[in-house]
Design a protein around this motif. Structure first.
Motif, PDB file in Angstrom:
ATOM      1  N   ILE A  15       5.113   4.732  46.845  1.00  0.00           N
ATOM      2  CA  ILE A  15       4.515   3.542  46.677  1.00  0.00           C
ATOM      3  C   ILE A  15       5.695   2.485  46.371  1.00  0.00           C
ATOM      4  O   ILE A  15       5.925   1.520  46.963  1.00  0.00           O
ATOM      5  CB  ILE A  15       3.282   3.325  45.877  1.00  0.00           C
ATOM      6  N   ALA A  16       6.297   3.081  45.362  1.00  0.00           N
ATOM      7  CA  ALA A  16       7.398   2.163  45.157  1.00  0.00           C
ATOM      8  C   ALA A  16       8.739   1.942  46.001  1.00  0.00           C
ATOM      9  O   ALA A  16       8.832   0.775  46.235  1.00  0.00           O
ATOM     10  CB  ALA A  16       8.410   2.956  43.576  1.00  0.00           C
ATOM     11  N   LYS A  17       8.827   2.957  46.948  1.00  0.00           N
ATOM     12  CA  LYS A  17       9.800   2.992  48.038  1.00  0.00           C
ATOM     13  C   LYS A  17       9.404   2.165  48.918  1.00  0.00           C
ATOM     14  O   LYS A  17       9.884   1.249  49.399  1.00  0.00           O
ATOM     15  CB  LYS A  17      10.014   4.142  48.405  1.00  0.00           C
ATOM     16  N   ILE A  18       8.008   2.282  49.384  1.00  0.00           N
ATOM     17  CA  ILE A  18       7.557   1.457  50.424  1.00  0.00           C
ATOM     18  C   ILE A  18       7.330   0.099  50.069  1.00  0.00           C
ATOM     19  O   ILE A  18       7.663  -1.059  50.981  1.00  0.00           O
ATOM     20  CB  ILE A  18       6.342   2.106  50.943  1.00  0.00           C
ATOM     21  N   MET A  19       7.079  -0.440  48.784  1.00  0.00           N
ATOM     22  CA  MET A  19       6.881  -1.855  48.530  1.00  0.00           C
ATOM     23  C   MET A  19       8.169  -2.625  48.757  1.00  0.00           C
ATOM     24  O   MET A  19       8.209  -3.706  48.891  1.00  0.00           O
ATOM     25  CB  MET A  19       6.349  -1.615  47.133  1.00  0.00           C
ATOM     26  N   ARG A  20       9.263  -1.970  48.560  1.00  0.00           N
ATOM     27  CA  ARG A  20      10.706  -2.383  48.566  1.00  0.00           C
ATOM     28  C   ARG A  20      11.288  -1.979  49.924  1.00  0.00           C
ATOM     29  O   ARG A  20      12.193  -2.800  50.219  1.00  0.00           O
ATOM     30  CB  ARG A  20      11.494  -1.670  47.546  1.00  0.00           C
ATOM     31  N   SER A  21      10.497  -1.571  50.884  1.00  0.00           N
ATOM     32  CA  SER A  21      11.254  -1.263  52.461  1.00  0.00           C
ATOM     33  C   SER A  21      11.140  -2.578  53.322  1.00  0.00           C
ATOM     34  O   SER A  21      10.350  -3.638  52.816  1.00  0.00           O
ATOM     35  CB  SER A  21      10.429  -0.281  52.840  1.00  0.00           C
ATOM     36  N   GLU A  22      11.647  -2.225  54.304  1.00  0.00           N
ATOM     37  CA  GLU A  22      11.492  -3.392  55.406  1.00  0.00           C
ATOM     38  C   GLU A  22      10.449  -2.969  56.444  1.00  0.00           C
ATOM     39  O   GLU A  22       9.986  -3.736  57.376  1.00  0.00           O
ATOM     40  CB  GLU A  22      12.851  -3.708  56.205  1.00  0.00           C
ATOM     41  N   GLY A  23       9.821  -1.961  56.188  1.00  0.00           N
ATOM     42  CA  GLY A  23       8.671  -1.527  57.204  1.00  0.00           C
ATOM     43  C   GLY A  23       9.291  -0.565  58.021  1.00  0.00           C
ATOM     44  O   GLY A  23      10.258   0.097  58.052  1.00  0.00           O
ATOM     45  N   ASN A  24       8.662  -0.489  59.367  1.00  0.00           N
ATOM     46  CA  ASN A  24       8.783   0.403  60.557  1.00  0.00           C
ATOM     47  C   ASN A  24       8.551   1.811  59.750  1.00  0.00           C
ATOM     48  O   ASN A  24       9.482   2.833  59.994  1.00  0.00           O
ATOM     49  CB  ASN A  24      10.140   0.030  61.068  1.00  0.00           C
ATOM     50  N   ILE A  25       7.401   2.053  59.106  1.00  0.00           N
ATOM     51  CA  ILE A  25       7.293   3.442  58.638  1.00  0.00           C
ATOM     52  C   ILE A  25       5.995   3.647  58.941  1.00  0.00           C
ATOM     53  O   ILE A  25       4.962   3.120  58.899  1.00  0.00           O
ATOM     54  CB  ILE A  25       7.393   3.006  57.030  1.00  0.00           C
ATOM     55  N   LEU A  26       5.898   5.090  59.390  1.00  0.00           N
ATOM     56  CA  LEU A  26       4.552   5.655  59.399  1.00  0.00           C
ATOM     57  C   LEU A  26       4.256   6.405  58.045  1.00  0.00           C
ATOM     58  O   LEU A  26       5.114   7.359  57.860  1.00  0.00           O
ATOM     59  CB  LEU A  26       4.649   6.581  60.665  1.00  0.00           C
ATOM     60  N   TRP A  27       3.553   6.132  57.367  1.00  0.00           N
ATOM     61  CA  TRP A  27       3.145   6.850  56.055  1.00  0.00           C
ATOM     62  C   TRP A  27       1.935   7.798  56.197  1.00  0.00           C
ATOM     63  O   TRP A  27       0.701   7.325  56.432  1.00  0.00           O
ATOM     64  CB  TRP A  27       2.747   5.670  55.189  1.00  0.00           C
ATOM     65  N   ALA A  28       2.252   8.992  56.161  1.00  0.00           N
ATOM     66  CA  ALA A  28       1.162   9.886  56.262  1.00  0.00           C
ATOM     67  C   ALA A  28       0.616  10.235  54.997  1.00  0.00           C
ATOM     68  O   ALA A  28       1.339  10.433  53.959  1.00  0.00           O
ATOM     69  CB  ALA A  28       1.750  11.442  57.091  1.00  0.00           C
TER      70      ALA A  28
END
Ligand code: NAP
Ligand code: MG
Length: 395
Positions: free
Chosen positions: A247-260
């Protein structure tokens, strides 16, 4: 222009209320003038599910198994109020649950992103999609009320593995998952990430539930061995994180992620993601089985708008996810059949929707996140007509 031909049918699952109204207009305005539609039609309206004792729902899932590609309109999930409203013989199960269980697929949810619409998390520039393992865990759990002085035992083939005898009143839960189902989920996630060229993140809480969640983690890590080379070639990453860290990493990312995510985590997080990207009406949903592809909108039948429609109002309901449902279905049908024209039509239809919104023709739900100065609020019919104009320019 000559109409595009279709070799194989697409399974159409018609639905309820406002989405049924819009669905019909999408077909007649955006599809039928350009395509000789080859359709295997199932009416999943509440009335017809009741008339057929819900047999139609299973039949429609079987049709997707047969023809491989389907599109689904939103449908009412029956409850006490609906029993009264439709004079139902009983409370039928959710059609989505019936269809998902039959096709045993993975549910992917992906936001449709526009430059002109603000995203609540400003660092997110590209979609974050969710892959939800839609089987097992707490959705198949059993609860046990254990009183002070009771003894609860877990045995396998008569051999005691665990016992619990609290000196307090407690509540106890059991749950399970199928190893084959987890493996299948993992492989579909890797394939989907490759197809979409997205980084893949998988997360669980294996430090707290080592015997259970680490099985999921190990299965993903093992599956990755089959895709490592292709991931490197595509320039995408696979990472496993503890869910808090994810959650912490994704909140700070730029996106283009498939989160399984496991079943419950995916259920919860998909609502968070769709909210961040603006509106449920901009969320695509698909159920991908072994070789089946079923597309739908993430939102429901928009009952509140339907009540106003019934009184004669032409509502400003957003049809983007419903149009994308059809576009994705036709795109996939074209791809599977080697039908380039059909495949390209699906892509052009999506582009026409993007052009319409970027040009400032938007439905009411998008006004608060629209970041350009000039816009025109349109009703659902006007929106579809605008999309048609842009589509015709591209054909
Ligand atoms: P909903 O249909 O998703 O609508 C909830 C609210 O979200 C609407 O009142 C509207 O807000 C907004 N909204 C959703 N889609 C929109 C769109 N396309 N354009 C504009 N606004 C949109 O959820 P619900 O009202 O809770 O459920 C209605 C029925 O749908 C229920 O019978 C439920 O069982 C069913 N359902 C079906 C599915 C499915 O088939 N996949 C999924 C979920 C729910 P405002 O009123 O503020 O404008
Ligand atoms: Mg949910």
């Amino acid at each position: 222009m000559e109409k595009i031909k279709m070799q194989n049918p697409i399974v159409e699952m018609d639905g309820d209320e406002m989405t049924r109204v819009i669905w019909k207009d999408i077909k007649s305005e955006l599809l039928e003038p350009y395509i000789d539609l080859n359709i295997d039609y199932y009416d999943l309206s509440m009335e017809n599910r009741n008339d057929t004792d819900d047999k139609v729902t299973l039949e429609s899932a079987k049709a997707v198994e047969k023809h491989k590609v389907g599109v689904k309109c939103a449908t009412i999930t029956a409850n006490e109020d609906r029993v009264e409203e439709f004079n139902l013989k009983k409370i039928y199960p959710s059609p989505n649950a019936t269809i998902r269980a039959y096709l045993d697929g993975v549910m992917f949810r992906e936001p449709i992103v526009f430059d002109c619409l603000n995203i609540l998390v400003p660092t997110w520039k590209a979609p974050i999609a969710i892959a939800r393992h839609s089987f097992g865990d707490i959705y198949v759990s059993k609860s046990f009320d254990v009183k002070e002085g009771d003894e609860l035992k877990v045995t396998i083939n008569g051999e005691e593995k665990y016992s619990y005898a609290p000196d307090y009143h407690a509540i106890f839960l059991t749950q399970y998952n199928k190893i084959e189902s987890i493996k299948y989920f993992a492989h579909e996630c890797f394939k989907h990430a490759l197809e979409k060229k997205m980084d893949l993140v998988f997360s669980t809480k294996d430090t707290v539930v080592p015997g259970y969640d680490s099985v999921f983690k190990d299965i993903f890590n093992e599956a990755y061995e089959d895709y490592k080379g292709d991931f490197e070639k595509a320039g995408i990453r696979y990472d496993y994180y503890l869910i808090d860290n994810a959650i912490a990493k994704i909140m700070r990312s730029e996106g283009n992620i498939l989160w399984a995510l496991k079943n419950y985590d995916g259920d919860v997080m998909s609502d968070m993601i769709s909210t961040v990207f603006g509106s449920l009406s901009l969320m695509e949903s698909s159920i991908i089985g072994k070789d089946t592809y079923l597309y739908e909108a993430a939102h429901g039948t928009v009952t509140a708008h339907y009540r106003r429609y019934q009184k004669g109002e032409i509502t400003s309901t957003n049809s983007v996810a419903l149009i994308f449902t059809w576009a994705s279905g036709l795109e996939k049908r074209g791809e599977l059949d080697g039908n380039k024209n059909l495949n390209e039509f699906g892509i052009k239809l999506k582009k026409a929707v993007k052009d319409t919104i970027e040009a400032g023709f938007i439905t009411g739900d998008l006004i608060s996140t629209y970041n350009k100065k000039d816009y025109v609020k349109v009703n659902y019919l006007e929106f579809i007509q605008k999309v048609k104009e842009f589509l015709e320019k591209s054909l």
